[in-house]
Design a protein around this motif. Structure first.
Motif, PDB file in Angstrom:
ATOM      1  N   ASP A 242       0.689  -1.175  -0.109  1.00  7.25           N
ATOM      2  CA  ASP A 242       0.068   0.082   0.101  1.00  7.25           C
ATOM      3  C   ASP A 242       0.937   1.207   0.084  1.00  7.25           C
ATOM      4  O   ASP A 242       2.112   1.069   0.665  1.00  7.25           O
ATOM      5  CB  ASP A 242      -1.056   0.208   1.152  1.00  7.25           C
ATOM      6  CG  ASP A 242      -2.059  -0.784   1.055  1.00  7.25           C
ATOM      7  OD1 ASP A 242      -2.043  -1.766   0.103  1.00  7.25           O
ATOM      8  OD2 ASP A 242      -3.144  -0.739   1.827  1.00  7.25           O
ATOM      9  N   ALA A 243       0.311   2.250  -0.704  1.00 10.32           N
ATOM     10  CA  ALA A 243       1.257   3.334  -0.996  1.00 10.32           C
ATOM     11  C   ALA A 243       1.127   4.422   0.061  1.00 10.32           C
ATOM     12  O   ALA A 243       0.183   4.569   0.734  1.00 10.32           O
ATOM     13  CB  ALA A 243       0.589   4.068  -2.072  1.00 10.32           C
ATOM     14  N   THR A 244       2.452   4.883   0.400  1.00 10.82           N
ATOM     15  CA  THR A 244       2.692   5.970   1.534  1.00 10.82           C
ATOM     16  C   THR A 244       3.262   7.143   0.678  1.00 10.82           C
ATOM     17  O   THR A 244       3.274   7.301  -0.321  1.00 10.82           O
ATOM     18  CB  THR A 244       3.792   5.647   2.626  1.00 10.82           C
ATOM     19  OG1 THR A 244       4.851   5.135   1.983  1.00 10.82           O
ATOM     20  CG2 THR A 244       3.239   4.167   3.221  1.00 10.82           C
ATOM     21  N   MET A 245       3.293   8.262   1.569  1.00 10.35           N
ATOM     22  CA  MET A 245       3.943   9.418   0.893  1.00 10.35           C
ATOM     23  C   MET A 245       5.307   9.106   0.207  1.00 10.35           C
ATOM     24  O   MET A 245       5.746   9.950  -0.957  1.00 10.35           O
ATOM     25  CB  MET A 245       4.111  10.588   2.068  1.00 10.35           C
ATOM     26  CG  MET A 245       4.520  11.735   1.207  1.00 10.35           C
ATOM     27  SD  MET A 245       3.657  12.506  -0.228  1.00 10.35           S
ATOM     28  CE  MET A 245       4.227  13.977  -0.241  1.00 10.35           C
ATOM     29  N   ALA A 246       6.135   8.418   0.686  1.00 13.93           N
ATOM     30  CA  ALA A 246       7.486   8.150   0.375  1.00 13.93           C
ATOM     31  C   ALA A 246       7.170   7.245  -1.058  1.00 13.93           C
ATOM     32  O   ALA A 246       8.118   7.681  -1.860  1.00 13.93           O
ATOM     33  CB  ALA A 246       8.248   6.993   1.108  1.00 13.93           C
ATOM     34  N   ASP A 247       6.308   6.378  -1.282  1.00 13.09           N
ATOM     35  CA  ASP A 247       6.026   5.683  -2.494  1.00 13.09           C
ATOM     36  C   ASP A 247       5.654   6.789  -3.534  1.00 13.09           C
ATOM     37  O   ASP A 247       5.822   6.454  -4.473  1.00 13.09           O
ATOM     38  CB  ASP A 247       5.092   4.597  -2.091  1.00 13.09           C
ATOM     39  CG  ASP A 247       5.525   3.656  -1.370  1.00 13.09           C
ATOM     40  OD1 ASP A 247       6.640   3.215  -1.189  1.00 13.09           O
ATOM     41  OD2 ASP A 247       4.528   3.198   0.021  1.00 13.09           O
TER      42      ASP A 247
END
Length: 403
Positions: A242-247
């Motif tokens: 799942d995407a985070t801000m870093a991703d």
């Protein structure tokens, strides 16, 4: 309408049972192989795997930053076997406990280290991504309608890049595909009638799924179908990919650095949009909660209020929208689901729950004798109206929600 039973993982041979007894052991092996965790972290991860398959639910340690919140969410579940908890709840708690076991929240060298980062980075750097970004240039010569539809389909089927699904899907996740419910015309019509405005996107996976999502967002902004896009990502690592801000930042940088001119231009536009505030990324804690979207807290509910369209990507968001329950697949797609805006679900089927299909389609798929609900070969584009501003959410102590 009567409420359907909540899905649990205590039925041997079921999809939910397989997640805990087949997918999670493979996930644990890969996590421990990917990073040089020490004996303490490794022992903690192994204990979690054993507890989640043969033990009972234990609350977080009292000094965990979100211990009180999880104790509330798990009221009535502590001390019971994992399989007796709702599947959605238990699966979410597994990932929260995995972060705890690897030291993500604890002071020390492993604090803040994403245990899934090696998987995400390898996928984003892969040759398959190079080919996909190069192919983006081939869309520029298409008529506007065809180009828009190609971008929508790319975002939809990009959901098959879910890394947790790849752990057990094998070849089944990469062969033929079929769109079994298609509200694409309604999707575009909703945006065109709005003539610009705020669009919300609840992201799903990082890497190869997030890239086409961002390309679609760029299209909405560049064509004036949205004047502002707000993307909601996870505040911490969750569900493997799942995407985070870093991703998000990694994906935008990947686009900016692409050799293909079209992809690089998209990356530059997205970067400027973030600079200027027309593309905003937010991360609300509820997005890692084990609850359906009917339980949206007031502040997050307000975030979606007044949006021209809220786009929900992926399987988990779909489960949280309709309720992770044993609905008949011909049950109507929900008209609200907790959102005060029209809602569009772009989802590849990778779990048991699906609604909004016609009876003939369901009969045809059932007669194939294949696990069509979970093998990643089928997808839906579904659009429903949001609830009125006066609508309310609210919790249900049995974690059972009606559509």
């Amino acid at each position: 309408m009567s409420t359907a039973p909540v899905i649990r993982s205590d039925v041997p041979g079921s999809f939910a049972w397989g997640v805990f007894h087949e997918r999670h052991p493979e996930l644990v092996r890969r996590v421990l192989d990917a990073l040089p965790y020490g004996p303490v972290q490794r022992a903690g991860v192994e204990r979690l795997l054993e507890e989640s398959t043969t033990g009972v639910l234990e609350p977080l340690a009292a000094d965990a930053p979100d211990a009180e919140q999880w104790r509330e969410w798990g009221a009535g579940l502590w001390g019971r076997p994992w399989g007796e908890a709702p599947f959605l709840w238990a699966e979410s708690y597994f990932y929260r406990r995995l972060l705890d076991a690897t030291g993500y929240f604890r002071p020390g060298a492993w604090q803040g280290v994403d245990p899934f980062a090696p998987f995400k980075a390898a996928e984003l750097a892969g040759a398959a991504v190079d080919a996909e970004l190069t192919a983006l240039g081939g869309l520029d010569g298409l008529p506007e309608g065809q180009r828009a539809e190609a971008l929508l389909r790319s975002a939809l089927w990009g959901n098959r890049a879910d890394l947790s699904f790849q752990l057990t899907a094998g070849a089944a996740g990469s062969s033929g595909s079929e769109l079994v419910a298609d509200d694409s015309a309604l999707f575009w019509g909703t945006l065109e009638r709005a003539e610009g405005g705020r669009v919300c996107v609840v992201a799903d996976n990082a890497g190869r799924e997030l890239l086409p999502d961002l390309v679609l967002i760029d299209h909405l902004l560049a064509r004036g179908l949205a004047t502002r896009v707000v993307v909601q990502v996870k505040p911490q690592p969750y569900y493997v990919s799942d995407a985070t801000m870093a991703d998000v930042l990694a994906a935008v940088q990947r686009l900016r650095g692409a050799t293909g001119a079209a992809a690089a231009a998209v990356g530059r536009r997205l970067w400027r949009a973030m600079d200027h505030g027309t593309l905003v990324v937010r991360a609300h804690p509820f997005l890692c909660a084990p609850l359906p979207f009917h339980d949206l807290p007031a502040d997050l509910r307000e975030e979606f209020t007044g949006a021209e369209l809220t786009i929900l990507k992926g399987d988990l968001n779909y489960r949280r929208l309709v309720g992770d329950q044993q609905w008949s697949p011909t049950t109507p797609f929900p008209a609200a689901g907790g959102f005060r805006s029209p809602v569009a679900a772009l989802r590849t089927l990778k779990s048991d729950v699906v609604v909004g299909l016609d009876a003939a389609t369901v009969d045809r798929l059932d007669r194939t004798g294949t696990p069509w609900r979970t093998n990643g070969r089928h997808a839906v584009v579904q659009v429903g109206p949001g609830e009125s501003r006066a609508g309310t959410g609210g919790s249900d102590t049995n974690h059972v929600k009606k559509l």
